[in-house]
Scaffold this motif. Structure first.
Motif, mmCIF file in Angstrom:
data_model
loop_
_atom_site.group_PDB
_atom_site.id
_atom_site.type_symbol
_atom_site.label_atom_id
_atom_site.label_comp_id
_atom_site.label_asym_id
_atom_site.label_seq_id
_atom_site.Cartn_x
_atom_site.Cartn_y
_atom_site.Cartn_z
ATOM 1 N N THR A 140 -19.591 -44.516 29.223
ATOM 2 C CA THR A 140 -20.883 -44.482 29.911
ATOM 3 C C THR A 140 -22.063 -44.387 28.943
ATOM 4 O O THR A 140 -23.215 -44.405 29.376
ATOM 5 C CB THR A 140 -20.939 -43.293 30.889
ATOM 6 N N HIS A 141 -21.778 -44.307 27.662
ATOM 7 C CA HIS A 141 -22.833 -44.235 26.649
ATOM 8 C C HIS A 141 -22.960 -45.534 25.860
ATOM 9 O O HIS A 141 -23.902 -45.705 25.073
ATOM 10 C CB HIS A 141 -22.532 -43.070 25.700
ATOM 11 N N LEU A 142 -22.038 -46.470 26.079
ATOM 12 C CA LEU A 142 -21.967 -47.663 25.239
ATOM 13 C C LEU A 142 -23.174 -48.576 25.355
ATOM 14 O O LEU A 142 -23.459 -49.360 24.436
ATOM 15 C CB LEU A 142 -20.694 -48.464 25.562
ATOM 16 N N HIS A 143 -23.893 -48.517 26.479
ATOM 17 C CA HIS A 143 -25.053 -49.411 26.637
ATOM 18 C C HIS A 143 -26.127 -49.137 25.593
ATOM 19 O O HIS A 143 -26.891 -50.043 25.236
ATOM 20 C CB HIS A 143 -25.650 -49.264 28.046
ATOM 21 N N MET A 144 -26.187 -47.916 25.079
ATOM 22 C CA MET A 144 -27.215 -47.578 24.094
ATOM 23 C C MET A 144 -26.931 -48.204 22.727
ATOM 24 O O MET A 144 -27.777 -48.911 22.181
ATOM 25 C CB MET A 144 -27.382 -46.065 24.011
ATOM 26 N N PRO A 145 -25.760 -47.973 22.129
ATOM 27 C CA PRO A 145 -25.490 -48.648 20.859
ATOM 28 C C PRO A 145 -25.418 -50.167 20.995
ATOM 29 O O PRO A 145 -25.729 -50.887 20.048
ATOM 30 C CB PRO A 145 -24.147 -48.056 20.409
ATOM 31 N N ALA A 146 -25.012 -50.661 22.180
ATOM 32 C CA ALA A 146 -24.979 -52.114 22.377
ATOM 33 C C ALA A 146 -26.376 -52.700 22.260
ATOM 34 O O ALA A 146 -26.581 -53.758 21.648
ATOM 35 C CB ALA A 146 -24.377 -52.452 23.743
ATOM 36 N N ALA A 147 -27.353 -52.016 22.831
ATOM 37 C CA ALA A 147 -28.738 -52.485 22.751
ATOM 38 C C ALA A 147 -29.368 -52.190 21.394
ATOM 39 O O ALA A 147 -30.367 -52.796 21.026
ATOM 40 C CB ALA A 147 -29.574 -51.839 23.857
ATOM 41 N N GLY A 148 -28.776 -51.233 20.665
ATOM 42 C CA GLY A 148 -29.301 -50.897 19.350
ATOM 43 C C GLY A 148 -30.202 -49.691 19.327
ATOM 44 O O GLY A 148 -30.884 -49.437 18.326
ATOM 45 N N THR A 149 -30.209 -48.904 20.424
ATOM 46 C CA THR A 149 -31.067 -47.721 20.469
ATOM 47 C C THR A 149 -30.336 -46.460 20.026
ATOM 48 O O THR A 149 -30.932 -45.380 20.004
ATOM 49 C CB THR A 149 -31.632 -47.513 21.880
ATOM 50 N N ASP A 150 -29.059 -46.566 19.696
ATOM 51 C CA ASP A 150 -28.305 -45.420 19.180
ATOM 52 C C ASP A 150 -27.189 -45.934 18.303
ATOM 53 O O ASP A 150 -26.809 -47.117 18.350
ATOM 54 C CB ASP A 150 -27.745 -44.576 20.335
#
Length: 396
Positions: free
Chosen positions: A47-57
């Motif tokens: 449920t956290h993967l969308h952030m590193p995928a977008a490059g914000t984490d």
């Protein structure tokens, strides 16, 4: 002296890792031989993967080493890829060995559901693992670098996200937050960048509260996201996507978040499936084998109205708890308990300091919902790793 029963858990996703953690907590030493199999030596927070995928984490913030979560004296960890499940023989074929079991837990996770749309499998990327989000993250930035060398190629700056469910909505929110930074870094006019959220259903976040859906789409529209709702993708090619309306959108980036199906090995093993998922009984067992349990994205659990619950990390976590209880009950010859899903709230992030959610009948949005999202994430970290893991990872 009777042989110690062997429990094999396939997959260290939400359902599998919670099952293993609960077993090691409640089983006595030498009461069962528990083996956890996973192709990576880490568990990742889906449920956290969308952030590193977008490059914000950083992708590293989404993963936890399995060795930090399990007790090696109670659970054996095998890093390997599952090749085949043989329920009649009670065997698991791995890429480098074979395991026998008395009880099996299948938590291998789902696979992208393409609904037969031509080209999706070949040309779209998916937010499904640490490696996949690294690829998406690097691919997105590379498009900006390529555009500087070919300024007539606006398709490099066009990003299509197929599916406006929770994952798709969360991803476009983070991507919209990252775009200004990439534009500044590569000296690109932000007005040239396009983010499309394409959804076949008439509304984004199908099935969610309409008021919150409206709030979410307004927030994301203000961030520059263009919604194409009630519009199906007909075909995906190397040059872009063709929509059911006949429109062709040129792009070099398609991220597909339009659904998942169960793992293909369940079909191959002969289990009765629907879109690759197994409809389990009230104790999370398959209808064919009482010693085989299925949790997470590979399972189908029906709600009181007789419809399947959408797969989620929350359901898988609760399944892991019940599955461990029932495995121990089977070993000790005590009554099992039925799985009862308790919805403790649903929250979708919309980027920095924005989110929408439901807690019971209460609607939350904005900064309060964003804070609630962080609390939900920290609660899960506490379930699997206690306070030390919350302190290490809780910042996300």
């Amino acid at each position: 002296m009777s042989r110690i029963p062997r429990i094999v858990i396939l997959g260290a996703g939400y359902g599998g890792i919670v099952t293993a953690i609960r077993l090691q907590k409640h089983l006595n030493y030498n009461e069962a031989d528990v083996t956890l199999v996973n192709k990576h030596d880490y568990h990742y927070i889906t449920t956290h993967l969308h952030m590193p995928a977008a490059g914000t984490d950083n992708p590293e913030n989404s993963r936890v080493n399995i060795s930090r979560l399990i007790d090696e004296f109670k659970v054996d960890f095998v890093k390997s890829t599952v090749m085949q499940i043989k329920p009649i023989e009670k065997k698991i074929i791995l890429e480098d060995s074979t395991l026998s079991y008395d009880y099996l837990v299948v938590g291998l996770g789902g696979e992208p559901e393409t609904f037969g749309i031509p080209g999706l499998q070949e040309h779209a990327m998916n937010i499904r693992s640490i490696n996949s989000v690294r690829l998406i993250r690097e691919h997105i930035e590379y498009q900006f670098a390529k555009y500087k060398g070919e300024p007539d190629r606006l398709d490099y700056l066009t990003f299509i996200v197929g599916g406006a469910g929770f994952t798709g909505i969360e991803f476009v929110g983070e991507l919209a937050d990252r775009i200004p930074n990439l534009c500044k870094k590569y000296d690109v006019d932000q007005k040239l960048v396009k983010i499309f959220s394409i959804e076949a259903a008439p509304n984004a976040m199908p099935g969610f509260d309409p008021e919150l859906v409206e709030y979410a789409t307004n927030v994301l529209t203000n961030k520059g996201v263009v919604f194409k709702l009630g519009t199906a993708i007909k075909e995906c090619t190397a040059a872009g996507v063709e929509l059911a309306t006949g429109e062709f959108v040129k792009t070099t980036t398609v991220i597909w978040t339009g659904g998942i199906r169960g793992n293909h090995m369940l079909d191959q093993a002969g289990f009765a499936t629907m879109r690759g998922r197994v409809k389990v009984d009230s104790f999370l067992r398959t209808t064919e084998y009482e010693n085989v349990y299925v949790v997470g994205d590979c399972s189908i659990v029906m709600n009181p109205e007789g419809k399947p619950y959408p797969p989620s990390g929350q359901i898988a976590t609760q399944q892991g708890e019940t599955c461990a209880y029932n495995l121990i009950a089977a070993i000790r010859n005590t009554p099992p308990k039925e799985f009862k899903y308790i919805n403790k709230g649903t929250v979708a992030s919309l980027g920095k300091r924005e989110a929408v959610g439901m807690v019971g009948t209460r609607k939350v949005k904005g900064n309060k919902a964003a804070l609630l999202k962080k609390l939900v994430d920290m609660r899960y970290l506490y379930i699997i790793g206690g306070i030390p893991l919350v302190i290490r990872k809780g910042r996300f």
